[in-house]
Scaffold this active site. Structure first.
Site, PDB file in Angstrom:
ATOM      1  N   CYS A 186       0.826  -1.224   0.000  1.00 18.20           N
ATOM      2  CA  CYS A 186       0.000   0.000   0.000  1.00 18.20           C
ATOM      3  C   CYS A 186       0.852   1.263   0.000  1.00 18.20           C
ATOM      4  CB  CYS A 186      -0.950  -0.008   1.200  1.00 18.20           C
ATOM      5  SG  CYS A 186      -2.256  -1.251   1.036  1.00 18.20           S
ATOM      6  N   HIS A 187       1.808   1.341   0.972  1.00 16.64           N
ATOM      7  CA  HIS A 187       2.611   2.554   1.039  1.00 16.64           C
ATOM      8  C   HIS A 187       4.094   2.256   1.190  1.00 16.64           C
ATOM      9  CE1 HIS A 187      -1.462   3.393   2.629  1.00 16.64           C
ATOM     10  NE2 HIS A 187      -1.384   4.344   1.710  1.00 16.64           N
ATOM     11  N   GLY A 188       4.477   0.973   0.954  1.00 17.97           N
ATOM     12  CA  GLY A 188       5.888   0.630   0.890  1.00 17.97           C
ATOM     13  C   GLY A 188       6.599   0.470   2.213  1.00 17.97           C
TER      14      GLY A 188
END
Lengths: 514, 181, 253
Positions: B145-147
């Site tokens: 999703c956001h690493g």
């Protein structure tokens, strides 16, 4: 752009009021001038309001845990009782609350009956009240089905089956109501949806009810109109203080039931999960439906249409010679009162012609064997018993509102109240209770048990109805509205009314001090 | 009474006593109302049966080295990984002081069972489920999703997640069975 | 038209006593229960004994599916006792990863296992008669506690002459219709109580009623004690509201 305030007043209230009118609400509850002599019977309106709030609040939180499906419903209610934090409290408040709501509303209605609160200019207020009563009854009926106990299921079955009484369309109506061929999952689901919705419709009607009240203000125990500001006091703080006291006293009673006798007003059979194959020995609705249930069951006979036809022909005759009838009845007493309802001049031929036509038609059709079946007749009587309340403002012919000044009517009022209690008791008993006079022939004489007289006669058994306590009470119920009210209003000599509300309050105080 | 104005309450002649009475009554009303609201609010808290929902027992005998499984516990996914010896070495060797959420590898696994990390597979950033089996740059899990990158011990090494993956309460009932919760 | 008048005066109909209204049965014996009244409390030792009676006698046929093992903590069992009690039962669970249902030992969170899979199975095993689930029986019968007690102790009497008791059924004056399919379940010393109390039929009946009352209304003690606090608070508050009302109204002449 109508009626916007000219300038914004200071403070938060001023900021809001400049943008959204608060005055109607403050007028309604805060500054509203009310008669100064209201007694504690005037508390029951606000009590009803608080019960509506309570039912909506408890109902909402129950709905968070309830499952409206025949396989889950009963278990979900037990889940609420056993697992949900304070679930038992919310459930009992809701179940007992329904009974409290009805007790309060019945007393509120009887207050209206006694003090003539339905009379001009409050007829519409009264109509809205009847609408509220009907909505309450529908809501309560559907709500009782939701726990899916034996009484839930069988009560729903008995009452929805009644709609099959309507000729031609009855069967389709019932299947439409059920969503199937018997009370089952579709029925339960839609009852849940409707039970959730109706209280909010109720809130709307209650708001209209309050707006109608606002138009002319409250009635008062003397029944005479407010003559000026000396007869009035602001709602706040006088009636707010009195209402809060009323709340406290009422909550004591409510709490006593909820905490110490929560199942007293209910029925043990509803703790048995619904079983379509087992009918309980005794199907009883909740206590607040009992009088109407008694009326429904009292009509055990078919109503022959020729009887109605003959009655209409008789009416035509009376109206054709109404001047003669009036002369015969005279002007004095009860007969004179009856005479006063007849038109002074004989009815014209259009009027007589219609009546003769309808009467003859019904007569012929009736002789052909067409009847109003007892089931339909019972349903009509039951709904009729509520709808007749709508005619009350016109059925009551007395120029005086309050029964405090109506010595004769006062007696009939109490007789009506006792009769209502009798009807309630009759509703709680089995269908064969209270038969005072019946007929039997041969084998039926062995099995028939009556409270009074049993006469052996085959012909009578075939043609005559059972005279039961329920039937007499039902007839009296309607007679109160259709016969007693119109006549008593005309012949009664009311007690002298006080000059004004403040005068009556003063009089009370001076007599009290002596 | 011949006045033309509606009667308003008289000016309080016994003001202090009247105020005390009204104040007490109002206070009691407020207390009553508050006490009434609490059961409704509490009824929305997890009910007794939900609270009592006990543990999940998981059979880990079939998990080969380097593999992991995902099981449901209290409505959430839980990762159970069979770490290699190399993973364990690398995890122990990390300088804890440099971690965003400093935790040694020891506190995150059971003694004698360091090859079996158990953690709730919900990214501590915004709740997505990280991809495992050595995902990301640290041989652990990677949240798409956001690493966020987690190491084989479930600790946040890179990316926006603020804390390490949550370790649920668990115990080994045998060498091949883990009881979570 | 011949007609003869026969008078059938049933004066009892006026009072409509439950005797005649509900299919002929005797009014239950009225006992004093510890849970009666405003200050009613649960007699924990009796409930524990009653649970033993339920387990050893009734659970062969009657389910108790709304009671979970963990709830027994309220009547004095310890967490460890409950864990081992639950584990002594097998419970169906599944499906497992192979898709099959399997059996496992019970846990505190499980509900009390039922002797039959469903109502039909229960009926089949009992000659068509359904042994009702006992979780709510006290609330599901009018005057439930006294009714169950009277029923359990009402066996062994001789049926009146006019009543014919069919094969396989029994006479019990407290049952609706006075005939019941269930045989008298309690016997003298049928259970050995762990606390040494003498297990007469009367004692077992009392204990099992106490247990069933708790099972039907586990919230009862909390409800009544909360009720007392609420009534006291409301009384005081209403008293204050009354004084405020009087004071507000005092300035009207």
């Amino acid at each position: 752009m109508a009626h916007a305030p000219q300038e914004e007043k200071p403070g938060v209230i001023g900021w809001i009021d400049y943008r959204l009118p608060l005055k109607p609400f403050t007028d309604l509850l805060y500054d509203f001038p009310a008669p100064r002599n209201l007694n504690y019977f005037w508390n029951f309106g606000s009590l009803a309001g608080i019960m509506l709030v309570s039912q909506i609040l408890t109902g909402l939180f129950l709905a968070m845990h309830y499952a409206a499906s025949t396989s889950l419903a009963f278990d979900s209610v037990e889940h609420i009782m056993r697992n949900v934090n304070y679930g038992w409290l919310i459930r009992y408040m809701h179940a007992v609350g329904a009974s409290m709501f009805f007790i309060v509303v019945f007393i509120h209605i009887f207050r209206g009956l006694y003090y003539g609160s339905y009379k001009r200019p409050r007829e519409l207020l009264w109509f809205l009240g009847v609408a509220i009563l009907l909505l309450m009854m529908a809501t309560a009926f559907m709500g009782y089905v939701l726990p899916w106990g034996q009484m839930s299921f069988w009560g729903a079955t008995v009452i929805t089956n009644l709609f099959s009484a309507f000729p031609l369309v009855g069967e389709s109506i019932v299947n439409w109501l059920w969503g199937g061929f018997s009370v089952d999952n579709p029925t339960l689901n839609r009852f849940f949806a409707l039970h959730f919705l109706m209280p909010f419709v109720l809130v709307g009607v209650v708001l209209l009810h309050l707006m109608a009240l606002h138009q002319h203000g409250s009635n008062n125990p003397t029944g005479i109109d407010v003559k000026g500001p000396q007869d009035q006091i602001p709602f706040h703080p006088y009636y707010t203080a009195k209402d809060f006291f009323g709340f406290g006293a009422f909550f004591l009673i409510f709490a006593a039931f909820v905490f110490f006798a929560p199942n007293y007003l209910g029925h043990a059979d509803n703790y048995i999960p619904a079983d379509p194959l087992v009918t309980p020995p005794h199907i009883v609705p909740e206590w607040y439906f009992l009088p109407f249930y008694a009326i429904l069951r009292a009509i055990t006979f078919d109503i022959a249409l020729w009887v109605i036809g003959a009655a209409i022909l008789g009416l035509a005759l009376v109206l054709r010679y109404s001047d003669v009838v009036r002369a015969v009845l005279g002007t004095k007493g009860v007969l004179g009162a009856v005479a006063s309802f007849l038109p002074k001049k004989a009815c014209g031929w259009t009027c007589i012609g219609t009546l003769l036509g309808v009467g003859t038609l019904l007569l012929l059709v009736g002789f052909g064997g067409v009847v109003i079946e007892s089931k339909l007749a019972g349903v009509l009587a039951m709904f009729g018993s509520i709808l007749i309340l709508l005619a009350l403002p016109w059925l009551d012919t007395s120029p005086v509102r309050s029964s405090n000044y109506r010595p004769i009517y006062r007696v009939f009022f109490w007789v009506f109240a006792v009769n209502a209690v009798i009807l309630g008791y009759a509703g709680s008993q089995t269908a064969d209770w209270g038969i005072l006079l019946s007929y039997c022939a041969g084998a039926s004489c062995e099995t028939k048990h009556v409270m009074g007289l049993l006469i052996e006669s085959a012909w009578m058994e075939k043609h005559f109805i059972d005279i039961s306590i329920s039937l007499i009470s039902t007839i009296y119920y309607f007679a109160h509205f259709l016969v007693v009210l119109p006549i008593v209003g005309r012949i009664e000599k009311p007690l002298p009314l006080p000059e004004s509300i403040s005068a009556s309050v003063l009089a009370k105080h001076t007599t009290a001090h002596h | 009474m011949g006045s033309n104005t509606p009667h308003t309450p008289a000016t309080p002649d016994s003001a202090p006593r009247r105020d005390f009475l009204i104040l007490t009554a109002q206070a009691m009303g407020a207390v009553g109302a508050g006490a009434l609201i609490w059961p409704f609010i509490d009824s929305m808290n997890p009910s007794a049966d939900v609270l009592a929902l006990s543990s999940t027992e998981v059979d880990i005998g079939a998990i080969a080295e380097g593999q992991e499984i995902k099981v449901m516990w209290r409505g959430k996914p839980v990762f159970i990984r069979h770490r290699t010896a190399k993973n364990i070495e690398e995890a122990k060797a990390v300088n804890v002081a440099e971690l965003r959420h400093p935790e040694t590898d020891d506190v995150r696994v059971k003694k004698g069972k360091e090859q079996w990390p158990v953690m709730v597979g919900v990214c501590t950033h915004l709740g997505c489920i990280p991809i495992g089996s050595g995902g990301g740059e640290y041989d652990g899990w990677f949240c798409p999703c956001h690493g966020s990158h987690y190491d084989s011990s479930g600790r946040i090494r890179k990316g926006p997640a603020p804390t390490n993956l949550v370790v649920p309460p668990y115990e080994f009932v045998s060498d091949t069975k883990v009881k979570i919760g | 038209m011949k007609s003869s008048i026969r008078l059938f005066c049933v004066a009892l109909m006026v009072t409509a006593s439950p005797v005649l209204a509900a299919g002929n049965k005797e009014t239950p014996k009225q006992m004093d229960w510890s849970f009666d009244g405003v200050f009613g409390r649960v007699d924990k030792p009796s409930v524990q004994r009653g649970f033993q009676v339920y387990r050893e006698v009734c659970s062969a046929c009657h389910a108790l599916k709304r009671v979970s093992f963990r709830q027994l903590e309220a009547v004095g069992f310890s967490e460890a006792e409950i864990k081992s009690l639950a584990a002594s039962y097998t419970v169906k669970d599944g499906p497992n990863d192979d898709g099959e249902m399997f059996e496992r030992p019970g846990r505190p969170s499980d509900a009390y296992p039922s002797p039959h899979a469903n109502a039909n199975a229960a009926r089949a095993a009992n000659n068509g008669a359904y042994p009702p689930d006992q979780s709510l029986i006290i609330k599901a019968r009018h005057d439930g506690a006294n009714y169950v007690y009277s029923l359990l102790t009402g066996y062994g009497q001789t049926a009146p002459e006019h009543l014919s008791v069919p094969e396989g059924a029994h006479y019990n004056p407290y049952m609706d219709g006075q005939i019941i399919k269930m045989a008298g379940p309690l016997v003298e010393e049928g259970v050995t109580y762990q606390d040494g109390t003498k297990a007469t039929i009367d004692q077992q009946a009392k204990d099992v009623v106490n247990f069933l009352q708790w099972a039907a209304e586990p919230e009862m003690e909390e409800r009544k004690s909360m009720g007392i606090k609420v009534m006291i608070f409301l009384s005081i508050m209403t008293g204050f509201f009354y004084l405020v009302k009087k004071r507000v109204w005092s300035d009207l002449h």
